[in-house]
Design a protein around this motif. Structure first.
Motif, short mmCIF file in Angstrom:
data_model
loop_
_atom_site.label_atom_id
_atom_site.label_comp_id
_atom_site.label_asym_id
_atom_site.label_seq_id
_atom_site.Cartn_x
_atom_site.Cartn_y
_atom_site.Cartn_z
N GLU A 278 0.85 -1.19 0.00
CA GLU A 278 0.00 0.00 0.00
C GLU A 278 0.89 1.24 0.00
O GLU A 278 1.88 1.30 0.72
N GLY A 279 0.52 2.24 -0.81
CA GLY A 279 1.40 3.40 -0.96
C GLY A 279 0.90 4.70 -0.39
O GLY A 279 1.69 5.53 0.05
N ARG A 280 -0.41 4.92 -0.40
CA ARG A 280 -0.92 6.26 -0.09
C ARG A 280 -0.87 6.61 1.40
O ARG A 280 -0.68 7.77 1.75
N LYS A 281 -1.05 5.64 2.26
CA LYS A 281 -1.11 5.93 3.70
C LYS A 281 0.06 5.32 4.46
O LYS A 281 0.87 6.03 5.04
N THR A 282 0.14 3.99 4.46
CA THR A 282 1.19 3.33 5.22
C THR A 282 2.53 3.41 4.50
O THR A 282 3.56 3.73 5.10
N GLY A 283 2.53 3.09 3.23
CA GLY A 283 3.75 3.11 2.45
C GLY A 283 4.73 2.03 2.91
O GLY A 283 4.35 1.01 3.47
N ILE A 284 6.00 2.27 2.67
CA ILE A 284 7.06 1.35 3.09
C ILE A 284 8.11 2.14 3.86
O ILE A 284 8.21 3.36 3.73
#
Length: 279
Positions: free
Chosen positions: A86-92
């Protein structure tokens, strides 16, 4: 059944992963670390590239080769494992270890695409002109496009397991704006308690997330990076430093084949101008 207890720490003085496995002597396992892989060289190990899935990426398009169930534009994508994040909130979460810039020469998509050559300096730019899309193309063959490409060799931290993974984040075109901001955040970091001493590049972790950009009727997902407050744990620091030393010494190199594999998706992600796609 084998029982396993795992405690995870990302920052502070604790080690990143402590495991006790029934029937094993942990000290003996540590002493045997890496045994059996002595014959491997850097050329035998694929270093994943982390990219961002776009609206026309094959991974998000049902019926396309490479389609991944549940994959969506804005997600991060690992080109070796096929994992998405997931990129928009948690990301990496990534720990930068080494930075390098190269100039990659690509055949344009209409001519079949593909990586043609790699330069470690900008000398090739003297042989280019701008085409009608604003791209830098080779004067003698305008089907060849030159991209200034920033490469961040990083560790990706798995928050669930405490494990780390060596990856590369490659940024070009509009992604160079994110690259400059990322490098600013890294180089402005100081050693805690010493506000005038620059921190090593790999002392802090950064949360990478994605956001939507738009221009001239086109839209795409770009990255942004936020520095974490606390330093990484000492074992993560040491691993990132080792990664830095191996890349800097040339013991770890990105082959042209590896970069071509990683870049092939970028050639297909959108119909927008290539100059507007960061990956």
């Amino acid at each position: 059944m084998t029982k396993k207890k795992t405690d995870v720490a990302i920052s502070g003085d604790e080690i990143s992963t402590v495991s006790a496995i029934e029937g094993y002597d942990l000290k003996a396992l540590i002493a045997d670390a890496g045994l059996g892989s002595e014959g491997l060289s850097a050329e035998d190990i694929a270093i994943p590239f982390i990219g961002i899935l776009q609206g026309l990426s094959p991974q998000v398009t049902e019926g396309k080769e490479g389609f991944i169930e549940g994959a969506r534009p804005s997600m991060f994508y690992n080109n070796v494992t096929g994992n998405t994040y997931e990129g928009r909130k948690t990301g990496i979460l990534v720990v930068p270890a080494f930075y390098r810039k190269q100039w990659l020469v690509w055949m344009d998509r209409d001519s079949g695409g593909g990586l043609v050559d790699v330069y470690d300096n900008n000398s090739i730019m003297a042989e280019t002109i701008k085409n009608d899309k604003g791209q830098n193309v080779i004067k003698s063959n305008t089907k060849l496009i030159v991209y200034e490409t920033a490469q961040h060799f990083c560790l990706r931290l798995n928050l669930d397991t405490g494990e780390t993974e060596r990856v590369v984040i490659s940024l070009k075109s509009t992604g160079l704006r994110a690259n400059r901001k990322f490098n600013h955040a890294i180089t402005s970091a100081k050693i805690p308690g010493h506000p005038n001493i620059a921190a090593p590049r790999f002392m802090f972790a950064y949360q990478a997330t994605t956001f939507l950009e738009e221009k001239n009727g086109n839209s795409w997902w770009s990255p942004e990076f936020t520095r974490m407050k606390d330093p990484v744990s000492k074992p993560v620091y040491d691993e990132a430093k080792t990664y830095y030393e191996q890349v800097k010494s040339g013991n770890i190199k990105l082959s042209e084949e590896t970069q071509a594999d990683a870049g092939s998706a970028s050639e297909r992600v959108a119909e927008a101008s290539d100059d507007e796609i960061p990956f």
